[in-house]
Design a protein around this motif. Structure first.
Motif, PDB file in Angstrom:
ATOM      1  N   GLY A 124     -61.316 -30.097  43.103  1.00 35.57           N
ATOM      2  CA  GLY A 124     -60.679 -30.946  41.552  1.00 35.57           C
ATOM      3  C   GLY A 124     -59.920 -29.613  41.208  1.00 35.57           C
ATOM      4  O   GLY A 124     -59.640 -28.564  41.537  1.00 35.57           O
ATOM      5  N   ARG A 125     -59.001 -30.193  40.300  1.00 33.42           N
ATOM      6  CA  ARG A 125     -57.782 -29.365  39.638  1.00 33.42           C
ATOM      7  C   ARG A 125     -58.053 -29.730  38.109  1.00 33.42           C
ATOM      8  O   ARG A 125     -57.704 -30.868  37.577  1.00 33.42           O
ATOM      9  CB  ARG A 125     -56.459 -29.503  40.166  1.00 33.42           C
ATOM     10  CG  ARG A 125     -55.550 -28.439  39.385  1.00 33.42           C
ATOM     11  CD  ARG A 125     -54.231 -28.766  40.105  1.00 33.42           C
ATOM     12  NE  ARG A 125     -53.155 -28.044  39.405  1.00 33.42           N
ATOM     13  CZ  ARG A 125     -52.924 -26.738  39.807  1.00 33.42           C
ATOM     14  NH1 ARG A 125     -53.402 -26.188  40.681  1.00 33.42           N
ATOM     15  NH2 ARG A 125     -51.819 -26.390  38.929  1.00 33.42           N
ATOM     16  N   LEU A 126     -58.578 -28.699  37.197  1.00 37.77           N
ATOM     17  CA  LEU A 126     -58.830 -28.911  35.853  1.00 37.77           C
ATOM     18  C   LEU A 126     -57.906 -27.836  35.094  1.00 37.77           C
ATOM     19  O   LEU A 126     -58.026 -26.712  35.390  1.00 37.77           O
ATOM     20  CB  LEU A 126     -60.222 -28.627  35.383  1.00 37.77           C
ATOM     21  CG  LEU A 126     -60.483 -28.945  33.996  1.00 37.77           C
ATOM     22  CD1 LEU A 126     -61.950 -29.539  33.986  1.00 37.77           C
ATOM     23  CD2 LEU A 126     -60.770 -27.670  33.182  1.00 37.77           C
ATOM     24  N   ASN A 127     -56.880 -28.404  34.198  1.00 39.67           N
ATOM     25  CA  ASN A 127     -56.270 -27.672  33.272  1.00 39.67           C
ATOM     26  C   ASN A 127     -55.649 -26.525  34.250  1.00 39.67           C
ATOM     27  O   ASN A 127     -55.188 -25.256  33.820  1.00 39.67           O
ATOM     28  CB  ASN A 127     -56.988 -27.000  32.324  1.00 39.67           C
ATOM     29  CG  ASN A 127     -57.510 -27.679  31.112  1.00 39.67           C
ATOM     30  OD1 ASN A 127     -57.087 -28.972  31.246  1.00 39.67           O
ATOM     31  ND2 ASN A 127     -57.908 -27.283  30.048  1.00 39.67           N
ATOM     32  N   GLY A 128     -54.937 -26.869  35.255  1.00 39.89           N
ATOM     33  CA  GLY A 128     -54.136 -25.876  36.256  1.00 39.89           C
ATOM     34  C   GLY A 128     -54.884 -25.227  37.344  1.00 39.89           C
ATOM     35  O   GLY A 128     -54.229 -24.450  38.074  1.00 39.89           O
ATOM     36  N   GLU A 129     -56.245 -25.200  37.375  1.00 36.00           N
ATOM     37  CA  GLU A 129     -57.180 -24.354  38.101  1.00 36.00           C
ATOM     38  C   GLU A 129     -58.109 -25.176  39.072  1.00 36.00           C
ATOM     39  O   GLU A 129     -58.695 -26.251  38.478  1.00 36.00           O
ATOM     40  CB  GLU A 129     -57.672 -23.039  37.358  1.00 36.00           C
ATOM     41  CG  GLU A 129     -58.397 -22.188  38.254  1.00 36.00           C
ATOM     42  CD  GLU A 129     -59.227 -21.207  37.391  1.00 36.00           C
ATOM     43  OE1 GLU A 129     -59.607 -20.336  37.910  1.00 36.00           O
ATOM     44  OE2 GLU A 129     -59.112 -21.208  36.196  1.00 36.00           O
TER      45      GLU A 129
END
Length: 294
Positions: A124-129
């Motif tokens: 997963g990628r959340l707020n760029g991370e």
């Protein structure tokens, strides 16, 4: 296996398993390794720089020694790069390793890293991370934040129980969740959780149908407040399917947009981050390759 293979070890020097890093070196050098790169870091946030350096130095296999935070930081740095990762679960929870069937046994973990099956995994990628296990805000984020304040080192998994009891009467702010462009939830929620695997913090099996290579992220919202409602919600997770609780809604999506009425602490793979009023997440299919039991 060719002697030309370049292997890197990326280790959190404060974590331990079996005979420690000395035993790890003995077991790694007993394999067919042409070139060995060795990096030790004092904290997980120092791992990304070393992970990128190992990949730039031509490492074919990178062994990560540590817990979920160390693994998450490393996978974030290596996402979409052509390198295979072996996990040596030397941390507190080791959720990704557990979900993949990698035991907290040094000899077996090294054997899997060198001779196991290479499995492409989503992130997963959340707020760029990137994250590999889960991400969350609300009750979950507050719990992780408090557990991170030295409690995990002293209490291990009990840190999550202790902090959970402290936050179980927390408020439920207004939340709006869009999945793949459609509003799916709007109302008060005590926790918003995204999952890439089934078992999450504290060993709770939250997402019954999750697979880390299916191209989807699981999405869960809890409306439980107070000890009685949380007990019913958690009891349902233990006794049956999580989505049958009256205080839990679940679905899956490829893109998720969460808007919060007030800034809330969020977490990635058991590591607390800052506060935010908006969480934007998406799945990155087959972003990394990890060695798993054959």
């Amino acid at each position: 296996m060719s002697r030309s293979r370049t292997v890197a070890v990326l280790a959190h020097r404060k974590k331990t398993l079996g005979g420690g890093l000395d035993e790890l070196r003995r077991r790694v050098t007993a394999e067919d390794v042409g070139k060995l790169l060795w990096y030790e870091v004092p904290k997980s946030r120092k791992a990304p720089k070393k992970a990128r350096l190992a990949a730039d130095e031509g490492a074919d296999l990178i062994l990560v020694w540590g817990g979920d935070g160390m693994v998450q930081r490393t996978l974030d740095a290596l996402a979409s790069r052509k390198v295979t990762v072996g996990i040596i679960p030397a941390g507190t929870a080791n959720l990704l390793a557990g979900n993949l069937g990698i035991p907290a046994d040094l000899a077996e973990a090294v054997r899997i890293a060198f001779h196991g099956r290479e499995r492409p995994l989503d992130l997963g990628r959340l707020n760029g991370e990137h994250f590999a296990v889960m991400a969350g805000a609300g009750f979950d984020g507050d719990l992780i934040k408090e557990a991170d304040r030295g409690l995990k080192d002293r209490l291990g998994r009990l840190a999550y129980v202790w902090t959970g009891l402290k936050h179980i009467d927390g408020k439920a702010p207004r939340v709006r969740v869009k999945i793949d462009g459609t509003t799916w939830f709007k109302g008060r929620a005590s926790c918003v959780l995204l999952g890439n695997v089934g078992t999450i913090t504290g060993g709770i099996h939250a997402f019954d149908d999750a697979e880390p290579d299916d191209g989807w992220l699981e999405v869960g919202v809890s409306t439980a407040t107070g000890a009685a409602e949380w007990a019913r919600a958690l009891g349902r997770m233990v006794a049956g399917r999580s989505d049958r609780s009256p205080f839990v809604r679940m679905t899956r999506a490829r893109e998720i947009d969460v808007r919060l009425a007030a800034p809330m602490t969020y977490e990635l793979d058991g590591g607390a981050r800052t506060t935010a009023k908006r969480l934007r997440a998406k799945v990155v299919p087959h972003a990394v390759t990890v060695c798993v039991p054959a």
